[in-house]
Design an enzyme around this catalytic site. Sequence first.
Site, PDB file in Angstrom:
ATOM      1  CG  PHE A   9      -3.294  -6.144   4.806  1.00 50.32           C
ATOM      2  CD1 PHE A   9      -4.267  -6.397   5.514  1.00 50.32           C
ATOM      3  CD2 PHE A   9      -3.621  -5.975   3.300  1.00 50.32           C
ATOM      4  CE1 PHE A   9      -5.559  -5.842   5.044  1.00 50.32           C
ATOM      5  CE2 PHE A   9      -4.762  -5.745   2.828  1.00 50.32           C
ATOM      6  CZ  PHE A   9      -5.858  -6.097   3.538  1.00 50.32           C
TER       7      PHE A   9
ATOM      8  CG  HIS B 240      -2.660  -8.791  -8.556  1.00 43.79           C
ATOM      9  ND1 HIS B 240      -4.011  -9.169  -8.675  1.00 43.79           N
ATOM     10  CD2 HIS B 240      -2.583  -8.377  -7.204  1.00 43.79           C
ATOM     11  CE1 HIS B 240      -4.674  -9.279  -7.612  1.00 43.79           C
ATOM     12  NE2 HIS B 240      -3.767  -8.778  -6.575  1.00 43.79           N
TER      13      HIS B 240
ATOM     14  CG  HIS C  74       0.828 -12.673  -4.755  1.00 49.77           C
ATOM     15  ND1 HIS C  74       1.137 -11.949  -5.576  1.00 49.77           N
ATOM     16  CD2 HIS C  74      -0.055 -11.879  -4.076  1.00 49.77           C
ATOM     17  CE1 HIS C  74       0.837 -10.674  -5.624  1.00 49.77           C
ATOM     18  NE2 HIS C  74      -0.104 -10.595  -4.510  1.00 49.77           N
TER      19      HIS C  74
ATOM     20  CG  ASN D  52      -3.751 -11.708   2.816  1.00 52.46           C
ATOM     21  OD1 ASN D  52      -3.139 -12.257   2.074  1.00 52.46           O
ATOM     22  ND2 ASN D  52      -3.698 -10.244   3.003  1.00 52.46           N
TER      23      ASN D  52
ATOM     24  CG  ASP E  57      -1.415  -6.987  -0.600  1.00 55.26           C
ATOM     25  OD1 ASP E  57      -0.469  -6.929   0.173  1.00 55.26           O
ATOM     26  OD2 ASP E  57      -2.744  -7.439  -0.281  1.00 55.26           O
TER      27      ASP E  57
ATOM     28  CD  GLU F 225      -6.527  -3.506  -5.379  1.00 54.37           C
ATOM     29  OE1 GLU F 225      -7.452  -3.682  -4.461  1.00 54.37           O
ATOM     30  OE2 GLU F 225      -5.524  -3.793  -5.083  1.00 54.37           O
TER      31      GLU F 225
ATOM     32  CG  ASN G  87       5.880  -2.007   8.045  1.00 54.55           C
ATOM     33  OD1 ASN G  87       5.210  -2.590   8.874  1.00 54.55           O
ATOM     34  ND2 ASN G  87       6.762  -1.432   8.786  1.00 54.55           N
TER      35      ASN G  87
ATOM     36  CD  GLU H 187      -8.398  -9.176  -4.961  1.00 55.16           C
ATOM     37  OE1 GLU H 187      -8.383  -8.824  -3.792  1.00 55.16           O
ATOM     38  OE2 GLU H 187      -7.488  -8.857  -5.931  1.00 55.16           O
TER      39      GLU H 187
ATOM     40  CG  HIS I 147      -4.500  -0.144  -4.444  1.00 54.42           C
ATOM     41  ND1 HIS I 147      -4.374  -1.204  -3.851  1.00 54.42           N
ATOM     42  CD2 HIS I 147      -5.256   0.571  -4.161  1.00 54.42           C
ATOM     43  CE1 HIS I 147      -5.567  -1.184  -3.116  1.00 54.42           C
ATOM     44  NE2 HIS I 147      -6.058  -0.062  -3.282  1.00 54.42           N
TER      45      HIS I 147
ATOM     46  CD  GLU J 147      -2.252  -3.703  -7.344  1.00 59.04           C
ATOM     47  OE1 GLU J 147      -2.680  -3.361  -6.171  1.00 59.04           O
ATOM     48  OE2 GLU J 147      -2.160  -4.978  -7.492  1.00 59.04           O
TER      49      GLU J 147
END
Length: 1189
Positions: free
Chosen positions: A700, A498, A464, A703, A272, A571, A696, A636, A525, A523
Amino acid sequence: MALPLVQAYCPLDLNHRVWEDPTFFKWRKRDPHIPLRCHESVEGSLRYWYERSKVDIRISKTASWNDDAVDAAFDSASFWVKGLPYVSSLSGHWKFHLAPGPDAVPRNFHQADYEDSEWGVVPVPSSWEMHGFDKPIYTNVTYPFPLDPPRIPAENPTGCYRTCFHIPKEWNDRRLLLHFEAVDSAFHVWLNGVPIGYRAMSIEYEARVQEDLSLLILRIAYKSCLLCLWACQDSRLPAEFEITEYCHSERENVLAVQVFRWSDGSYLEDQDHWWLSGIHRDVLLMAKTQVFIADYFFTSSLGEGFTYAELQVLVKIDAPNGMPKDKIPADFTLEAAIYDTGKWVDDGRCEDLQSSKLVQMELIPPAAFQFQGYILEARLESPKLWSAEHLAIDCMKIRTILSIIVQAEDSAPYLYTLVVVLKDASGLVIDCESCQVGIRQITKAPKQLLVNGHPIIIRGVNRHEHHPRLGKTNVESCMIKDLVLMKQNNINAVRNSHYPQHPRWYELCDLFGMYMIDEANIETHGFDFASPLKHPSLEPCWVSAMLDRVVGMVERDKNHACIISWSLGNESGYGPNHAALAGWVRGKDPSRLLHYEGGGSRTTSTDIVCPMYMRVWDIVKIAKDPNELRPLILCEYSHAMGNSNGNIHKYWEAIDNIFGLQGGFIWDWVDQGLLKEGSDGRKHWAYGGDFGDQPNDLNFCLNGLTWPDRSPHPALHGKRKSQVCLSAREDITTGRSSQGNVIVFAEIMDPSWRCFQSMKSSLQVKNTFFYENTEALEFHWTALGDGCELGAGVFSVPRIDPQKSYDVDFKSGPWYEVWASSLSAEAFLTISADLLHPTRWAPAGHVVSSAQFQLPPKREPGPHVINAEHSSVSCETLGDMIKISGPNFGTLDLNAQTGVIELWTVREVIVMNRGLLPCFWRAPTDNDKGGANSESYLSQWKAVHLDDVLFHAEKCSVQNKTDHLVEVDLVYAGVPRTESSDSKEPDSLFRVDISYKFHGSGDILVACNVKPSSGLPPLPRVGIEFHLDKSLDQIKWFGKGPFECYPDRKEAAHVGIYEKTVPEMHVPYIVPGESGGRADVRWVSLRNNEGVGIFASVYGGSPPMQMSASFYSTKELDRATHNEELVEGNDIEVHLDHKHMGVGGDDSWSPCVHDEYLVPSVPYSFSIRLHALTAEDSDLEMYRSQLPN
């Protein structure tokens, strides 16, 4: 037979698209290892770490987040190799060309004589999308290319890089290594030119299979030295190649790199985050002796009582091919020693650093069949232990009535310097490597993670690698800025989300003291929604690539004290591949724990129960499960998207009181906005879709607890508060029952309850630190009466030893006399613990912990008798307008048809131009929008048209009129605005009765009774809205502050009197929404520069209110999609709310405001008091003059 074997693996064979082969992920890459320094001497190695450890808060103040950061990245690259004579950085501006795909790459661009004068340039390190080539793409789950593993689309942007370098003469006769710290996503490398069309050239191939038949080496001879390399696809780990045979020692060398934006490795990197490409970390040249130290692994084992430590170093030696293995121990000597870093002076002078040697390690004779390397061992007596507990905050269980929890100075996160030396037969040092190490022990106990024998609490964040100008590229000062902010806000742990991060990040975490989960770059996901595709965790063809990523992480980072756990990724489902990864990690490094959330967070491949976004009640159930013996640490939680992080104190109530819960990592640290120039030429922070990127996931990526430039969000204060366990209950010595009466600070503000109900009340300060006392802290107290300071001073506390406490009787405290002599209606006591001396991360005086408690009142509010002879009010009705005037509040026009105050003037100054209207709507926050289908709060609200309610005045009339009082009754019906052609009137959603009492004294009492219709969802707010003239922009309030706070996120805010301007009240979330509110407000005033304005307060039995004032209307905050799009209105919109729904934050994709912070659709009654203000009026005295009911 050699030729076909070569063709099968040669990366130049474009008929075999190796970037689409999950089994082919590296070629000629050296084995992973710890970062090499290539020191020339022991003294040089010690001097290097001496200089490299000089980092503190001052450097963080130079952090750059704009275009200056490009040069700052170059400066950092230079600093990181400073003092290393055999390491050179190739960072700088490289020639660059972006092709639309591998097949469109310029022919022969990698040849030394290729003409690149027409090419552009990009800085290395950087992501090319941040410099005008292609565009960034943000997705959360969805892959930005068709999910067809392992195939990659033909439209695969491919970057071509070229640069030149010379080999220093001092490096002659040394072996040369080319080291890429990280490249996204996969790449070829050429040195001094291999043509693309090699099949058409006269090329001699030589293929040789090593003894184990597992390593193929391709050697190409073509006129001059030529080399083609294929690097591993892991975009967050180094790729290193030996280039000795292919470098020109006397003339210029040409390095060419071809980088693929997508490769089959991209299927394992669906984090993410922004998809960015290129050489985003440093490129290094290193020179080693013919026989050199290639790797080493430091471990320590603490003895009984931690009185000594057994130290071990496992060293690997690299020798040229053909050298007999028995020649190394015969002709070379291997040594290692531990140096005490704490003995080094820090006053700018560099004394004899070698005198700090603590222990010389002894080489252990190798056992039979021992292939892993050379072992050196030593015992260190009375070791100083490393931990992250460096004036951090920890929690406790409540024992008496009040508790302030602090932790005192550890002797810093203690580091030693390990130096490994290789000498030739004459005793001359030919190679030297070093790193800083910490001695600590990580173990498990039932439901506990232990560091140095003690359970720790993880107060962490996910981080990140993100820079708003550079993308993924790191800068020294910016990393230090992150750590300074984290430490100042009592964050003691970080999860590298991650993927493995820049090597310097680990060194800084060692220095500052930060527990770390180091996470593999895995990852997948997007496969969760890719049925019927088989998940990579189940596919044998992916296991080697997955294992390579885990091995590379562990081997690079294994010597860092900060790492307490390895993570297998994020994930990525769960399958047999994960079992293989877990087995390797546990076999390689049993000294740390293993973490992996996939598969439900409780598989056999994790030593920690590590759920994400699990609700409080569910983590409590797991902690109380007698069959679950692992500790629970949320990997998380508390999703910090926009105006969020409500309810966080609920998690910490559980963590502080339930055995088996050991904390968690907030998602996440920083808003991942990227700088983008707007149409007005100004730069702003952009999110998904702003670059025309498809697909996209919009905003999101926003955060974080901080903005992209690391300015703190208001929620960071709440995070900081969650690090402090502040609780209260009745004193058991009073004889009152204390069962079930634990009251958390957030609830203490209820005016119906007083903390100090008994003069036997006491205050307790407890040192929950395990190692040090509180001598590094100074305690301060401040007493407030009705918001004004009654007294303040130093609170004398004797030294508190670890895990001990100190109780102070309330009457014996220095605050008692000022409180006892006060006649304030409300009194508060604030205690703070401040640093006596500066640390690496904070100056002296920094407030480590603070707590505020409400004291018993010394008087109850009494009625105020209005002097009728000196106060008058007049009222006349002119058409639809009711005009009310008086010498103490000016003139007010109230429209009898609409019920709206259309004009209020004071001394010929317009103060109000529209009001007072009921209000039940707020500009939706990100959390309000979260929820599938119709589940979100926003969907529920819009379904009943709460977003567009019209208030019709069914009644507005003067009910009573005297010389000193005018009463007006008003009845509103709130109906949804509809565009339907149906002539039927819509049903009323609200009935609101408002009673105005206009007193000649200038006071306006407003009583509101709200009756919602049945069947409405929880309401955003219940309150009133009015609009003031824009000149009234000086705001002062008595309530919680000074920063934004909401009912479910207000624990960190203290009650006081605060002043700001209306623009300063605005919180510039990148995506606008409800913001800028202040909780528990008793009164508020807004004035112009001449002191004229309006005063508003709660009245009668009404509780403190939620307040906001903004130049931006609710409609405008809802309309704009970016903060810079907001258009100021012509007035100030003010909201005074009797009830306001919490902001939530357990996650951002489901309705998650806790029940106690919802505003149910039931009747409400409340009263407020308004008063005109002039320069002569005192806000405080205005508040103290209570009117009769």
